[in-house]
Scaffold this motif. Structure first.
Motif, mmCIF file in Angstrom:
data_model
loop_
_atom_site.group_PDB
_atom_site.id
_atom_site.type_symbol
_atom_site.label_atom_id
_atom_site.label_comp_id
_atom_site.label_asym_id
_atom_site.label_seq_id
_atom_site.Cartn_x
_atom_site.Cartn_y
_atom_site.Cartn_z
ATOM 1 N N ASN A 101 0.827 -1.206 0.000
ATOM 2 C CA ASN A 101 0.000 0.000 0.000
ATOM 3 C C ASN A 101 0.864 1.259 0.000
ATOM 4 O O ASN A 101 0.628 2.207 0.748
ATOM 5 N N LYS A 102 1.892 1.252 -0.862
ATOM 6 C CA LYS A 102 2.798 2.379 -1.077
ATOM 7 C C LYS A 102 3.655 2.719 0.134
ATOM 8 O O LYS A 102 4.157 3.838 0.251
ATOM 9 N N LYS A 103 3.890 1.760 1.001
ATOM 10 C CA LYS A 103 4.806 1.983 2.111
ATOM 11 C C LYS A 103 6.240 1.620 1.749
ATOM 12 O O LYS A 103 7.172 2.027 2.425
ATOM 13 N N VAL A 104 6.430 0.858 0.688
ATOM 14 C CA VAL A 104 7.756 0.456 0.222
ATOM 15 C C VAL A 104 7.854 0.724 -1.269
ATOM 16 O O VAL A 104 6.945 0.370 -2.032
ATOM 17 N N SER A 105 8.939 1.357 -1.691
ATOM 18 C CA SER A 105 9.223 1.493 -3.122
ATOM 19 C C SER A 105 10.570 0.853 -3.419
ATOM 20 O O SER A 105 11.442 0.795 -2.543
ATOM 21 N N TYR A 106 10.722 0.365 -4.643
ATOM 22 C CA TYR A 106 11.950 -0.335 -5.007
ATOM 23 C C TYR A 106 12.296 -0.036 -6.451
ATOM 24 O O TYR A 106 11.442 0.307 -7.276
ATOM 25 N N ALA A 107 13.581 -0.154 -6.770
ATOM 26 C CA ALA A 107 14.070 -0.081 -8.147
ATOM 27 C C ALA A 107 15.358 -0.886 -8.197
ATOM 28 O O ALA A 107 16.241 -0.708 -7.350
ATOM 29 N N VAL A 135 6.329 7.084 7.562
ATOM 30 C CA VAL A 135 5.232 8.057 7.553
ATOM 31 C C VAL A 135 4.977 8.439 6.099
ATOM 32 O O VAL A 135 5.914 8.726 5.354
ATOM 33 N N GLY A 136 3.730 8.422 5.674
ATOM 34 C CA GLY A 136 3.400 8.840 4.323
ATOM 35 C C GLY A 136 3.652 7.757 3.296
ATOM 36 O O GLY A 136 4.015 6.620 3.617
ATOM 37 N N ASP A 137 3.482 8.128 2.015
ATOM 38 C CA ASP A 137 3.649 7.196 0.903
ATOM 39 C C ASP A 137 5.047 7.272 0.318
ATOM 40 O O ASP A 137 5.634 8.349 0.232
#
Length: 354
Positions: free
Chosen positions: A155-161, A192-194
């Protein structure tokens, strides 16, 4: 003392042409004009284009997007009459089948190594990047040919590349023709946040009414990345047996942070990073921490940056800035003063986003 005057603009904005229900073309531009004055230098005054970009972005169909820009960096610097026009970024981004937030991007792209190397030039906290902290080898202004998968989770708590790249080989580089493939990745966890998973990260989200704390970690590795030639013989020394050039690996890691807090009419921004490097160009650590406090359209910034090579003396610098946002990042100006172990510098910038 160095005095710099700049105008900058950014991409992913400007006129948008709707072609069909799910395809469009958008045009943007970026320009940054610098004027410098350096006390005691051989050429005290300099006037040049720091950045001059034309940008095309858009969508060919649902799930197929693209981006391309050109640049003529540092045109006219040090009296040079002209500058080459380079293709700086060019890539397509394909959404994975059955996915909503997972994409594969391929082309000449910014390496997915840190928040700093993925940040947009239009939304920096200060007037320019913390470039003194970045020691990547085999790149074209932090870019390389390759492909990466990117997106967000939970739910947009983790981003990856994460991607695989060739290692950019310029005309005057020391890249090893037999170098292994380069592997680069970064993951961010938002407490905290997206988490951001866009093409270009936003260092300063002034006016977005967002509160966020994003913690990141990244790695960049390429075995046999660089060919290091043996040192030349001293005059009159006996000739030894031929010594082949040495293959040197490149390995780098980062722990970084981007954060901000905003309520009605004022806010805080804090960004930081700690890097460790082990390559033919730099062996040691670099770091910076920068912050901003703003009220309505005025922001005060400060920064501490440090370069600590293993085999040389560390360099530490300090920066204070005052910035005015006349139309958010679309029109902004700033005055910065840097002092410390590097030459004292004044940097005055005016940014336009089209």
């Amino acid at each position: 003392t160095v005095l710099t005057v700049g105008w900058a603009g950014a991409a992913l904005a400007g006129p948008k042409l709707e072609i069909s229900d799910d395809s469009y073309l958008q045009v943007g531009a970026l320009g940054q004009l610098n004027a410098t004055h350096t006390d005691g230098a051989a050429d005290e005054d300099d006037f040049f284009l720091r950045r001059s970009r034309l940008i095309l972005s858009g969508q060919m169909m649902d799930g197929v997007q693209f981006f391309m820009d050109t640049d003529s960096p540092n045109a006219g610097k040090a009296g040079a009459p002209d500058a080459e026009v380079d293709i700086q970024d060019i890539f397509v981004d394909l959404r994975l089948p059955g996915a909503t937030n997972h994409w594969v991007k391929a082309g000449l792209i910014l390496l997915p190594f840190s928040f700093e190397t993925r940040s947009s030039a239009a939304t920096l906290l200060g007037n320019d990047y913390n470039g003194e902290a970045i020691k990547l080898v085999n790149t074209f202004v932090w870019r390389d040919y390759g492909a990466e998968v990117h997106g967000d989770l939970l739910n947009k708590k983790v981003s990856y590349a994460a991607g695989v790249f060739d290692g950019y080989d310029t005309d005057d580089s020391t890249k090893n023709p037999e170098a292994d493939l380069r592997y680069t990745a970064h993951v961010a966890v938002n407490v905290v946040g997206d988490a951001e998973s866009s093409w270009f990260y936003n260092q300063n989200r002034i006016g977005k009414k967002l509160t966020y704390v994003s913690l990141g970690a990244g790695v960049d590795r390429q075995d046999k990345a660089t060919l290091v030639e043996p040192a030349p013989l001293a005059e009159g020394a006996l000739l030894p047996a031929p010594t082949p050039a040495q293959e040197v690996d490149s390995e780098a890691y980062v722990l970084d942070l981007q954060s901000g807090y905003e309520v009605e009419g004022w806010g805080l921004v804090l960004n930081a990073a700690w890097y460790t490097w082990d390559s033919a160009s730099f062996d040691g650590e670099t770091a910076f921490i920068e912050g901003g406090v703003w009220m309505k359209k005025t922001m005060l910034t400060s920064k501490v940056s440090r370069q600590d090579p293993d085999a040389a003396t560390a360099t530490e610098d300090y920066t204070l800035g005052l910035h005015q946002f006349m139309k958010g990042h679309n029109v902004r100006g700033g005055l910065e003063y840097r002092w410390g172990d590097s030459p004292d510098q004044w940097l005055l910038g005016l940014q336009f986003l089209l």
